[in-house]
Design a protein around this motif. Structure first.
Motif, PDB file in Angstrom:
ATOM      1  N   UNK A 191       0.833  -1.196   0.000  1.00 32.97           N
ATOM      2  CA  UNK A 191       0.000   0.000   0.000  1.00 32.97           C
ATOM      3  C   UNK A 191       0.872   1.253   0.000  1.00 32.97           C
ATOM      4  N   UNK A 192       0.558   2.191  -0.886  1.00 29.67           N
ATOM      5  CA  UNK A 192       1.265   3.473  -0.930  1.00 29.67           C
ATOM      6  C   UNK A 192       0.330   4.590  -0.495  1.00 29.67           C
ATOM      7  N   UNK A 193      -0.859   4.653  -1.092  1.00 31.03           N
ATOM      8  CA  UNK A 193      -1.797   5.736  -0.783  1.00 31.03           C
ATOM      9  C   UNK A 193      -3.214   5.328  -1.152  1.00 31.03           C
ATOM     10  N   UNK A 238      -9.635   8.242  -9.342  1.00 34.96           N
ATOM     11  CA  UNK A 238      -8.935   7.401 -10.314  1.00 34.96           C
ATOM     12  C   UNK A 238      -7.849   8.185 -11.016  1.00 34.96           C
ATOM     13  N   UNK A 239      -8.197   9.378 -11.472  1.00 35.13           N
ATOM     14  CA  UNK A 239      -7.255  10.220 -12.191  1.00 35.13           C
ATOM     15  C   UNK A 239      -6.054  10.584 -11.318  1.00 35.13           C
ATOM     16  N   UNK A 240      -6.310  10.995 -10.082  1.00 33.43           N
ATOM     17  CA  UNK A 240      -5.211  11.360  -9.178  1.00 33.43           C
ATOM     18  C   UNK A 240      -4.334  10.163  -8.839  1.00 33.43           C
ATOM     19  N   UNK A 246      -2.149   9.509 -11.920  1.00 31.65           N
ATOM     20  CA  UNK A 246      -1.098  10.532 -12.029  1.00 31.65           C
ATOM     21  C   UNK A 246       0.023  10.230 -11.034  1.00 31.65           C
ATOM     22  N   UNK A 247      -0.349   9.908  -9.792  1.00 30.84           N
ATOM     23  CA  UNK A 247       0.658   9.590  -8.775  1.00 30.84           C
ATOM     24  C   UNK A 247       1.459   8.353  -9.174  1.00 30.84           C
ATOM     25  N   UNK A 248       0.786   7.325  -9.666  1.00 31.88           N
ATOM     26  CA  UNK A 248       1.483   6.107 -10.092  1.00 31.88           C
ATOM     27  C   UNK A 248       2.482   6.428 -11.195  1.00 31.88           C
ATOM     28  N   UNK A 280       4.345   0.539  -9.971  1.00 32.49           N
ATOM     29  CA  UNK A 280       3.250   1.213  -9.279  1.00 32.49           C
ATOM     30  C   UNK A 280       1.975   1.041 -10.083  1.00 32.49           C
ATOM     31  N   UNK A 281       0.853   0.813  -9.408  1.00 31.47           N
ATOM     32  CA  UNK A 281      -0.423   0.662 -10.094  1.00 31.47           C
ATOM     33  C   UNK A 281      -1.573   1.020  -9.156  1.00 31.47           C
TER      34      UNK A 281
END
Length: 82
Positions: A36-38, A51-53, A56-58, A71-72
């Motif tokens: 888990x990252x975020x 979903x979009x954010x 973008x972070x991934x 990352x996914x």
């Protein structure tokens, strides 16, 4: 009657998480890791914002120099692998 209330409660619970997305990463040490990252859980009935954010972070994490993990994003709140 209790069964009906349980079904209604479960339905609302599922809807409450329909707009949540979670960012995960792999590991260079643990095989098949899903770390888990975020969690992206802003109020958004369609989930598009979260979903979009998350995507973008991934993408930003993935394209840093020297990154060797993947990352996914997955729809839903964080949960441990079985």
């Amino acid at each position: 009657m209790k069964f009906l209330l349980l079904l209604v409660g479960l339905s609302f619970s599922a809807l409450a998480h329909a707009d949540v997305f979670t960012l995960y990463r792999s590991s260079r040490v643990l095989e098949n890791a899903r770390l888990h990252v975020a969690t992206f859980d802003a109020k958004d009935p369609t989930g598009e914002y979260n979903r979009s954010n998350c995507e973008i972070a991934a993408d930003l994490f993935q394209h840093q120099d020297g990154v060797k993990t993947r990352f996914w994003c997955e729809k839903g709140s964080f949960h441990e692998q079985p």
